[in-house]
Design an enzyme around this catalytic site. Sequence first.
Site, mmCIF file in Angstrom:
data_model
loop_
_atom_site.group_PDB
_atom_site.id
_atom_site.type_symbol
_atom_site.label_atom_id
_atom_site.label_comp_id
_atom_site.label_asym_id
_atom_site.label_seq_id
_atom_site.Cartn_x
_atom_site.Cartn_y
_atom_site.Cartn_z
ATOM 1 N N ASP A 137 0.826 -1.222 0.000
ATOM 2 C CA ASP A 137 0.000 0.000 0.000
ATOM 3 C C ASP A 137 0.853 1.263 0.000
ATOM 4 O OD1 ASP A 137 0.978 -0.188 2.606
ATOM 5 O OD2 ASP A 137 -0.976 -0.012 3.586
ATOM 6 N N GLU A 138 2.114 1.122 0.470
ATOM 7 C CA GLU A 138 2.941 2.316 0.647
ATOM 8 C C GLU A 138 3.293 2.987 -0.677
ATOM 9 O OE1 GLU A 138 5.954 2.234 3.564
ATOM 10 O OE2 GLU A 138 4.777 1.015 4.959
ATOM 11 N N LYS A 164 9.733 -0.287 -4.054
ATOM 12 C CA LYS A 164 8.631 -1.219 -4.357
ATOM 13 C C LYS A 164 7.853 -0.731 -5.588
ATOM 14 C CE LYS A 164 7.515 -4.435 -2.452
ATOM 15 N NZ LYS A 164 7.967 -5.845 -2.660
HETATM 16 P P1 NAD Z 1 10.708 -10.081 5.299
HETATM 17 O O1 NAD Z 1 11.719 -9.003 5.415
HETATM 18 O O2 NAD Z 1 10.220 -10.767 6.525
HETATM 19 O O3 NAD Z 1 11.268 -11.244 4.342
HETATM 20 C C1 NAD Z 1 11.957 -10.972 3.155
HETATM 21 C C2 NAD Z 1 12.625 -12.267 2.698
HETATM 22 O O4 NAD Z 1 13.232 -12.024 1.421
HETATM 23 C C3 NAD Z 1 13.732 -12.763 3.631
HETATM 24 O O5 NAD Z 1 13.631 -14.143 3.841
HETATM 25 C C4 NAD Z 1 15.018 -12.430 2.867
HETATM 26 O O6 NAD Z 1 16.088 -13.314 3.166
HETATM 27 C C5 NAD Z 1 14.548 -12.565 1.422
HETATM 28 N N1 NAD Z 1 15.346 -11.787 0.474
HETATM 29 C C6 NAD Z 1 15.713 -10.482 0.573
HETATM 30 N N2 NAD Z 1 16.453 -10.118 -0.497
HETATM 31 C C7 NAD Z 1 16.515 -11.220 -1.296
HETATM 32 C C8 NAD Z 1 17.124 -11.478 -2.556
HETATM 33 N N3 NAD Z 1 17.821 -10.519 -3.204
HETATM 34 N N4 NAD Z 1 17.002 -12.710 -3.095
HETATM 35 C C9 NAD Z 1 16.328 -13.689 -2.434
HETATM 36 N N5 NAD Z 1 15.742 -13.513 -1.232
HETATM 37 C C10 NAD Z 1 15.828 -12.281 -0.680
HETATM 38 O O7 NAD Z 1 9.514 -9.476 4.459
HETATM 39 P P2 NAD Z 1 7.926 -9.655 4.637
HETATM 40 O O8 NAD Z 1 7.442 -8.734 5.686
HETATM 41 O O9 NAD Z 1 7.623 -11.093 4.711
HETATM 42 O O10 NAD Z 1 7.428 -9.071 3.234
HETATM 43 C C11 NAD Z 1 7.341 -9.925 2.098
HETATM 44 C C12 NAD Z 1 6.908 -9.094 0.899
HETATM 45 O O11 NAD Z 1 5.636 -8.523 1.170
HETATM 46 C C13 NAD Z 1 7.831 -7.934 0.558
HETATM 47 O O12 NAD Z 1 7.890 -7.821 -0.839
HETATM 48 C C14 NAD Z 1 7.136 -6.723 1.148
HETATM 49 O O13 NAD Z 1 7.468 -5.557 0.427
HETATM 50 C C15 NAD Z 1 5.690 -7.104 0.980
HETATM 51 N N6 NAD Z 1 4.733 -6.543 1.948
HETATM 52 C C16 NAD Z 1 4.976 -6.666 3.277
HETATM 53 C C17 NAD Z 1 4.014 -6.178 4.184
HETATM 54 C C18 NAD Z 1 4.235 -6.274 5.677
HETATM 55 O O14 NAD Z 1 3.506 -5.617 6.423
HETATM 56 N N7 NAD Z 1 5.180 -7.060 6.170
HETATM 57 C C19 NAD Z 1 2.840 -5.589 3.709
HETATM 58 C C20 NAD Z 1 2.652 -5.462 2.324
HETATM 59 C C21 NAD Z 1 3.596 -5.966 1.451
HETATM 60 O O1 DAU Z 2 1.883 -0.989 4.902
HETATM 61 C C1 DAU Z 2 2.633 -2.052 4.371
HETATM 62 C C2 DAU Z 2 4.016 -1.995 4.940
HETATM 63 O O2 DAU Z 2 3.880 -2.303 6.332
HETATM 64 C C3 DAU Z 2 4.981 -2.975 4.271
HETATM 65 O O3 DAU Z 2 5.134 -2.620 2.927
HETATM 66 C C4 DAU Z 2 6.329 -2.964 4.985
HETATM 67 O O4 DAU Z 2 7.173 -3.969 4.432
HETATM 68 C C5 DAU Z 2 6.108 -3.261 6.452
HETATM 69 O O5 DAU Z 2 7.333 -3.149 7.154
HETATM 70 C C6 DAU Z 2 5.090 -2.284 7.040
HETATM 71 O O6 DAU Z 2 5.629 -0.948 7.037
HETATM 72 P P1 DAU Z 2 5.366 0.055 8.273
HETATM 73 O O7 DAU Z 2 6.389 1.113 8.241
HETATM 74 O O8 DAU Z 2 3.936 0.468 8.359
HETATM 75 O O9 DAU Z 2 5.616 -0.981 9.491
HETATM 76 P P2 DAU Z 2 6.382 -0.785 10.861
HETATM 77 O O10 DAU Z 2 6.090 -2.004 11.668
HETATM 78 O O11 DAU Z 2 7.814 -0.408 10.682
HETATM 79 O O12 DAU Z 2 5.648 0.463 11.507
HETATM 80 C C7 DAU Z 2 4.246 0.451 11.750
HETATM 81 C C8 DAU Z 2 3.856 1.803 12.344
HETATM 82 O O13 DAU Z 2 4.449 1.919 13.644
HETATM 83 C C9 DAU Z 2 4.371 2.974 11.536
HETATM 84 O O14 DAU Z 2 3.421 4.021 11.579
HETATM 85 C C10 DAU Z 2 5.638 3.397 12.260
HETATM 86 C C11 DAU Z 2 5.334 3.048 13.701
HETATM 87 N N1 DAU Z 2 6.495 2.628 14.512
HETATM 88 C C12 DAU Z 2 7.314 1.668 14.009
HETATM 89 C C13 DAU Z 2 8.395 1.235 14.726
HETATM 90 C C14 DAU Z 2 9.324 0.173 14.175
HETATM 91 C C15 DAU Z 2 6.704 3.185 15.752
HETATM 92 O O15 DAU Z 2 5.942 4.039 16.227
HETATM 93 N N2 DAU Z 2 7.785 2.755 16.467
HETATM 94 C C16 DAU Z 2 8.657 1.817 16.008
HETATM 95 O O16 DAU Z 2 9.636 1.479 16.721
#
Ligand code: NAD
Ligand code: DAU
Length: 351
Positions: A137-138, A164
Amino acid sequence: MTDTAQSAERHRTDEPGLTILVTGAAGFIGSNFVRAVRRDRPEWQVRVLDCLTYAGDRRRLAGVDVDFIEGDIADPEAARGAVDGASLVVNFAAESHVDRSLLDASDFMRTNVAGAYTIMRAAVDAGVEKFVQVSTDEVYGESRGRAFTERDLLNPRSPYSASKAGGEMQAFAVGVSFGLPVCVTRGVNTVGPWQHPEKAVPLFTINALRDRPLPVYGRGEQRRDRLHVQDHCSAIFTVLERGQPGEVYNISAGNNRDNLTVARAICARLGKPESLIQFVQDRPGHDWDYILDSTRLRELGWAPRYDFQTTLDSTVDWYAANEGWWGPLVEGEFREYYATQYGDRLRKSPP
Ligand code: NAD
Ligand code: DAU
């Protein structure tokens, strides 16, 4: 995932013994996705490509039957080898943490843009039938109260979200130029088991469990839509089966809450005092909120199953019960990162 399995419209995912490649599946969402695929499609071959960055951890896949390839999506040879013989690909591999992208974004550009292109180009050559590029969504930038549809312009505001968006542009280009049947998903903030301790919900939970301060950026007013990881995985599976190539699908739950509410709810769940919550210097360029309209995906039959309270409580409980997993992760590299990211913030007085 089970509901979608009953659809007559599914995209050749009823083929027994097909191979699915899941990149980045040693990470948070990818490992949950692989577990769900193993449960719901036991006849499939599941192949994983992951280069095990600091965020990758093979323990997330312990006991799960997969063919694990340690390799980089940005390495053409590794990418070619991994996609060979696969009919479906889901690309989760990415650098995923916004705060780290604000410290140094070079790995984000390499993996999230160049790596996305490389694995997609390899998928074209291998004749992959469906490719899902997992985005976020970002890429829209902050909503300021307005819901984004897939037709809205992209306005990424952090190095992470810009990278992204770059990966998405490669997806559209490879789809048009080389015919890759690719869908893009834009999921909201996801929480649940196996998320790295750097992210807000695990970090707040772990710090509360250890009676340490919960560092809330600014005044905790920014809002996120907390999607349970199982709902994110079922949404991606729906797109894999029924998504239209070339289309984008928003994934949202409607569990929007501000960060202070989340920190308070975590303290309440664990029986810890709210005095542990500490306001610290804000994230630069901190997006206020993301609100997504996911009608297009819901029209394919998907709906989230977890509301805000169930999502948060079940996640907090999982961390409370699984220190054996996250304990080692908050040592070593994480200590250095924590000192860089929070040392000054926690020492200085609130903003
Ligand atoms: P994560 O950081 O937990 O995991 C990322 C994984 O990718 C790790 O296992 C890492 O080793 C692997 N990786 C990184 N670079 C690589 C490369 N060059 N080649 C092969 N493997 C590689 O991430 P996540 O939170 O599970 O997110 C997964 C996907 O979903 C990402 O694309 C992220 O942008 C997207 N996403 C995450 C969220 C969220 O809230 N976590 C929300 C929306 C979308
Ligand atoms: O919205 C989707 C995204 O969500 C994904 O694309 C990203 O990969 C994932 O990391 C996540 O991003 P955010 O920046 O929203 O997640 P994060 O957990 O880092 O932070 C969530 C909210 O909390 C954000 O508003 C920042 C705030 N925050 C985060 C941290 C780490 C704090 O207030 N304190 C903190 O220490």
